[in-house]
Scaffold this active site. Structure first.
Site, short mmCIF file in Angstrom:
data_model
loop_
_atom_site.label_atom_id
_atom_site.label_comp_id
_atom_site.label_asym_id
_atom_site.label_seq_id
_atom_site.Cartn_x
_atom_site.Cartn_y
_atom_site.Cartn_z
N HIS A 19 26.27 -26.15 -17.20
CA HIS A 19 27.52 -25.42 -16.99
C HIS A 19 27.21 -24.01 -16.51
O HIS A 19 26.05 -23.64 -16.31
CB HIS A 19 28.37 -25.44 -18.26
CG HIS A 19 27.74 -24.81 -19.46
ND1 HIS A 19 27.53 -23.46 -19.57
CD2 HIS A 19 27.27 -25.35 -20.62
CE1 HIS A 19 26.96 -23.19 -20.74
NE2 HIS A 19 26.79 -24.32 -21.39
N HIS A 22 24.29 -21.84 -17.94
CA HIS A 22 22.92 -22.14 -17.50
C HIS A 22 22.69 -21.60 -16.09
O HIS A 22 21.63 -21.06 -15.77
CB HIS A 22 22.67 -23.65 -17.49
CG HIS A 22 23.00 -24.32 -18.79
ND1 HIS A 22 23.92 -25.34 -18.89
CD2 HIS A 22 22.57 -24.09 -20.05
CE1 HIS A 22 24.03 -25.71 -20.14
NE2 HIS A 22 23.22 -24.97 -20.87
N CYS A 127 19.70 -27.94 -38.50
CA CYS A 127 20.75 -28.19 -37.50
C CYS A 127 20.09 -28.72 -36.24
O CYS A 127 19.29 -28.02 -35.61
CB CYS A 127 21.54 -26.93 -37.17
SG CYS A 127 22.67 -27.20 -35.77
N CYS A 130 21.00 -26.52 -33.11
CA CYS A 130 20.22 -25.28 -32.94
C CYS A 130 18.73 -25.59 -32.91
O CYS A 130 17.93 -24.75 -32.54
CB CYS A 130 20.42 -24.32 -34.11
SG CYS A 130 22.06 -23.71 -34.36
N CYS A 145 26.56 -26.20 -40.04
CA CYS A 145 25.93 -25.13 -39.26
C CYS A 145 26.97 -24.06 -38.93
O CYS A 145 28.02 -24.39 -38.38
CB CYS A 145 25.34 -25.70 -37.98
SG CYS A 145 24.82 -24.42 -36.84
N HIS A 148 27.50 -24.18 -34.99
CA HIS A 148 28.09 -25.36 -34.35
C HIS A 148 29.16 -26.07 -35.17
O HIS A 148 29.80 -26.99 -34.68
CB HIS A 148 26.99 -26.36 -33.99
CG HIS A 148 26.07 -25.86 -32.94
ND1 HIS A 148 24.88 -25.24 -33.24
CD2 HIS A 148 26.19 -25.84 -31.60
CE1 HIS A 148 24.30 -24.89 -32.10
NE2 HIS A 148 25.07 -25.23 -31.11
N LYS A 296 32.32 -18.22 -26.91
CA LYS A 296 31.13 -18.55 -26.17
C LYS A 296 31.33 -19.90 -25.48
O LYS A 296 31.85 -20.83 -26.07
CB LYS A 296 29.93 -18.64 -27.11
CG LYS A 296 28.64 -18.93 -26.37
CD LYS A 296 27.51 -19.37 -27.29
CE LYS A 296 26.50 -20.14 -26.47
NZ LYS A 296 25.53 -20.87 -27.24
N LYS A 299 28.65 -26.40 -24.72
CA LYS A 299 28.98 -27.82 -24.61
C LYS A 299 29.55 -28.34 -25.92
O LYS A 299 30.39 -29.22 -25.94
CB LYS A 299 27.76 -28.62 -24.17
CG LYS A 299 26.53 -28.36 -24.97
CD LYS A 299 25.28 -28.51 -24.11
CE LYS A 299 24.07 -27.97 -24.84
NZ LYS A 299 23.04 -27.48 -23.97
N1 MSP Z 1 16.26 -25.32 -24.93
C1 MSP Z 1 16.59 -24.07 -25.47
C2 MSP Z 1 15.78 -22.96 -24.82
C3 MSP Z 1 14.30 -23.14 -24.93
S1 MSP Z 1 13.47 -21.90 -24.07
C4 MSP Z 1 11.90 -22.05 -24.52
C5 MSP Z 1 18.07 -23.78 -25.23
N2 MSP Z 1 18.65 -24.46 -24.26
S2 MSP Z 1 20.20 -24.31 -23.81
O1 MSP Z 1 20.43 -25.38 -22.88
O2 MSP Z 1 21.04 -24.27 -24.94
O3 MSP Z 1 20.26 -22.97 -23.00
C6 MSP Z 1 20.51 -21.75 -23.62
C7 MSP Z 1 20.52 -20.67 -22.57
O4 MSP Z 1 21.43 -21.01 -21.50
C8 MSP Z 1 21.01 -19.31 -23.05
O5 MSP Z 1 20.00 -18.59 -23.71
C9 MSP Z 1 21.42 -18.68 -21.75
O6 MSP Z 1 20.29 -18.31 -21.01
C10 MSP Z 1 22.10 -19.85 -21.05
N3 MSP Z 1 23.48 -19.96 -21.48
C11 MSP Z 1 24.06 -21.01 -22.14
N4 MSP Z 1 25.36 -20.71 -22.35
C12 MSP Z 1 25.63 -19.49 -21.85
C13 MSP Z 1 26.78 -18.71 -21.74
N5 MSP Z 1 27.95 -19.10 -22.20
N6 MSP Z 1 26.68 -17.52 -21.12
C14 MSP Z 1 25.50 -17.07 -20.59
N7 MSP Z 1 24.40 -17.78 -20.68
C15 MSP Z 1 24.42 -18.96 -21.34
O7 MSP Z 1 18.60 -22.92 -25.91
#
Ligand code: MSP
Length: 692
Positions: A19, A22, A127, A130, A145, A148, A296, A299
């Site tokens: 989304h 990312h 969790c 997380c 959690c 979540h 925030k 998903k």
């Molecule tokens: N897999 C772990 C990260 C491991 S790194 C060694 C993870 N993955 S995640 O798919 O949940 O991605 C989290 C990251 O995606 C956040 O830290 C950020 O960089 C980005 N984002 C996810 N949602 C976001 C927003 N709503 N806004 C901005 N960035 C966001 O955590």
């Protein structure tokens, strides 16, 4: 000082579709690398997917597909989402890549050999969303959690521990001696206070999780996903494996992360590296979250910005510009389509787009497409002074842009470029070249005005190129300039530098047309209402708590008498997902409804009924049942065969199009159109199990 630049994004979980959140971090990394490369710095950009862990196991299970197939599919969706918007990463790491697994085991062994890992017993709550153990105050209840709002898993098992408690002093010393290690300052303070409060040893293996990297020498254990995932930043450079050879050239690098995963990057990761005797990263740069509706975007909450809608209405450059300009890096930002359209119209269409087209059009109309050269000797004193001011404004923007960009203040960097755009624009308007053009005696003034505007635009285009790569290339071509603007350091281009004699502008096309706000907003509203939610179907009932569960067929009879349930999926018939509740019932009323778990064995379309699917469904009975469902406009037969579903099993049979239907499927009804999304399970549940 090493003259290379290495930037990473988090590697993304493959438990749901990508989304905007990312895309944001990845776009920031992409823009930074383009900025560095434009200035001649050898740069490397790593991104990828985090593919191990209990949650991924569950997501694949919920879809009823082998885990590898699941992770391959979602990893590809991430790649596609990034490719669409023009992200050019240097390497895509997947934690299921063999070289990575080898590197992780190597890191484990090194830390173990250095005495920082021991075996013990873990008792606590975990969790899976997380991927983190949680502190729980009341151990007797069933805790959830706090992030979540999902039930935590009780874990009591043998585990390896990392001696995090021994790392406190070294970490505090790191933060003290390298104040820029965690940026911005507020995040650094948070981390310092967390670590100052004392650290507990960290459980870094699991016996109950199978989908992971085995612990070296003890394969009954898999390595904790965060240990595994964080190591990607070095394994993908070839540390601990022989696949690549980039570690010495690029490490240490900077990690871009959202604030949601600050602790993992600012505490655990440097602690692992310090324990292993490997250099820590140069910095961890933490950004805020994109919010949607004030929460925030995630998903699990189901309020993400659907990329298919976003990409349908906006070009990659529009999205890039908006996210970089709108969100002050480090702070949260609320995403709205209205704000995006406003920014595009004011800054891109009326700003740089308008400046480019008016300047180029005048070069074409008044100078046969050959831009006049900037000369120092402008006779008119006022014009000379104003031209000088434009030049100062552009030089100022160049300096400001670089300084702010280096500090990751993209919004301010772009602001300074746009200040120059506004100054050039004003210069044109003040001097009214269209009037000068009517008087041959004023030709020198006309030349001076257009030359200054052309020159200013040329410089600004170079500046904004990392943020607007497509538009910059396009305008550069229209300016008649040669080379790739993304490969030309703005600092190397001085004001009035003689251009080649044969410069002639190219064909003029508007870089940014104005967007019709009302029309786009009404289209988006419709699409959002009917939007496909993370269609990987990873336990939809679990993933979307905000959605109202409504039986597919029931929606019809409640809203409007309809001749047959096939119309359940039509916009008029299906109820919008309003939160208005039906009248209260007693438990006895509810007990009359026999809800059963089932699997769809076969599905086919019903001839001449474009909304109906004929299903054969296994309810754990002697024979499969036939059920007709009004979902054919939203699900293809192929995609639902094998799906676990919930069936109202004691509904009186009825005939539809001459075919008997013996039950009804449960589905959430989404948006005004009542788009059905089938309810399913994250865990494996036998057919025939009753829901109560
Ligand atoms: N897999 C772990 C990260 C491991 S790194 C060694 C993870 N993955 S995640 O798919 O949940 O991605 C989290 C990251 O995606 C956040 O830290 C950020 O960089 C980005 N984002 C996810 N949602 C976001 C927003 N709503 N806004 C901005 N960035 C966001 O955590």
């Amino acid at each position: 000082m090493k003259q290379t630049f290495y930037v990473t994004t988090p590697i993304y979980y493959v438990n749901a579709r990508p989304h905007l959140g990312h895309v944001y971090t990845t776009l920031v990394a992409d823009t930074l690398v383009r900025f560095k490369r434009q200035r001649g710095v050898g740069s490397f950009f790593l991104t990828g997917t985090d593919e191990h862990g209990i949650n991924i196991e569950r997501a694949a299970e919920a879809r009823g597909v082998p885990i590898k197939q699941h992770v391959d599919l979602i990893a590809q969706q991430f790649k596609d989402a990034f490719a669409h918007i023009g992200i050019e990463y240097g390497r895509w790491v997947r934690t299921t890549d063999p070289y990575h697994e080898q590197g992780v085991q190597r890191l484990w062994s090194l830390i173990q050999d250095r005495g920082y890992i021991y075996k013990g017993e873990y008792h606590g709550w975990f969790c899976g969303w997380c991927n983190e153990f949680k502190e729980v105050e009341d151990d007797s209840s069933e805790p959830s959690c706090p992030v979540h709002d999902k039930p935590l898993d009780r874990i009591a098992e043998e585990s390896y521990f990392f001696k995090l408690s021994e790392m406190q002093d070294r970490l505090l010393e790191l933060y003290r001696s390298r104040p820029g290690f965690i940026q911005p300052e507020t995040r650094r303070n948070e981390v310092v206070s967390f670590v100052s409060g004392g650290l507990k040893d960290l459980s870094i293996s699991r016996v109950s999780v199978k989908w992971g990297i085995p612990v070296p020498g003890d394969p009954a254990h898999t390595i904790y996903v965060w240990f595994d995932a964080l190591a990607n930043y070095i394994t993908a450079l070839g540390w601990g494996n022989s696949q690549f050879n980039d570690f010495d050239r690029y490490w240490p690098g900077i990690h871009l992360v959202g604030k949601d995963i600050l602790r993992f990057h600012a505490v655990y990761w440097p602690a692992f590296l310090l324990a292993a005797g490997v250099e820590v990263p140069s910095s961890v740069r933490v950004h805020g979250m994109w919010l949607s509706g004030g929460r925030k975007m995630s998903k699990t909450l189901g309020n993400t910005i659907d990329l298919s809608v976003l990409y349908r209405h906006f070009t990659p450059d529009m999205i890039r510009y908006f996210v970089l300009r709108e969100m002050a890096f480090g702070h949260d930002g609320d995403f709205t389509y209205e704000a995006l359209i406003d920014r595009v119209n004011s800054d891109l269409a009326d700003g740089i787009g308008n400046l480019a087209s008016r300047t180029l059009t005048m070069v074409r109309n008044y100078f046969d497409g050959v831009p006049p050269a900037v000369t120092g000797d402008i006779a008119d004193a006022r014009l000379k002074e104003e031209g000088g001011q434009v030049r100062v404004a552009v030089d100022h923007a160049k300096a400001g842009f670089d300084q702010e960009f280096e500090g990751l203040n993209f919004s301010r960097a772009l602001e300074s470029a746009w200040a120059a755009i506004a100054r050039i624009d004003k210069f044109i308007s003040d001097n009214q070249p269209w009037k000068l053009a009517k008087d041959p005696a004023r030709r020198p003034e006309l030349e001076a005005v257009i030359a200054t505007a052309y020159e200013g635009l040329r410089q600004v285009v170079l500046l904004v190129a990392p943020a607007l790569p497509n538009a910059a290339r396009e305008i550069w071509r229209q300016l008649g300039c040669s080379g790739d603007p993304l490969a030309i350091d703005p600092a190397s281009v001085s004001w009035g530098q003689a251009r080649e004699h044969d410069v002639k502008i190219g064909q003029i096309t508007g870089a940014f047309p104005k967007l019709p706000k009302d029309k786009i907003m009404s289209e988006i509203e419709k699409e959002r209402a009917a939007a496909t939610e993370p269609a990987v179907q990873e336990g939809l009932s679990q993933q979307k708590p905000a959605r109202e569960a409504a039986p597919v067929q029931e929606a019809v009879s409640e809203q409007k008498p309809a001749p047959e349930p096939a119309s359940a999926a039509t916009p008029e018939a299906a109820g919008a997902a309003t939160p208005t509740l039906a009248p209260t019932i007693t438990i006895d009323d509810f007990a009359k409804v026999d809800l059963r778990v089932a699997t769809i064995l076969a599905a086919e379309r019903v001839p001449k009924a474009d909304k109906l699917l004929k299903l054969q469904v296994d309810l754990g009975e002697a024979q499969p049942r036939q059920i007709l469902a009004g979902i054919a406009q939203y699900y293809t037969p192929e995609e639902i065969i094998g799906r676990k579903i919930i069936v109202v099993a004691n509904l009186a049979p009825r005939k539809l199009r001459g075919l008997e239907s013996n039950g009804m499927l449960l589905a959430a009804s989404i948006g005004e159109e009542g788009k059905p999304v089938l309810a399913t399970f994250a865990e494996d549940v036998p057919n025939g199990a009753r829901l109560k």
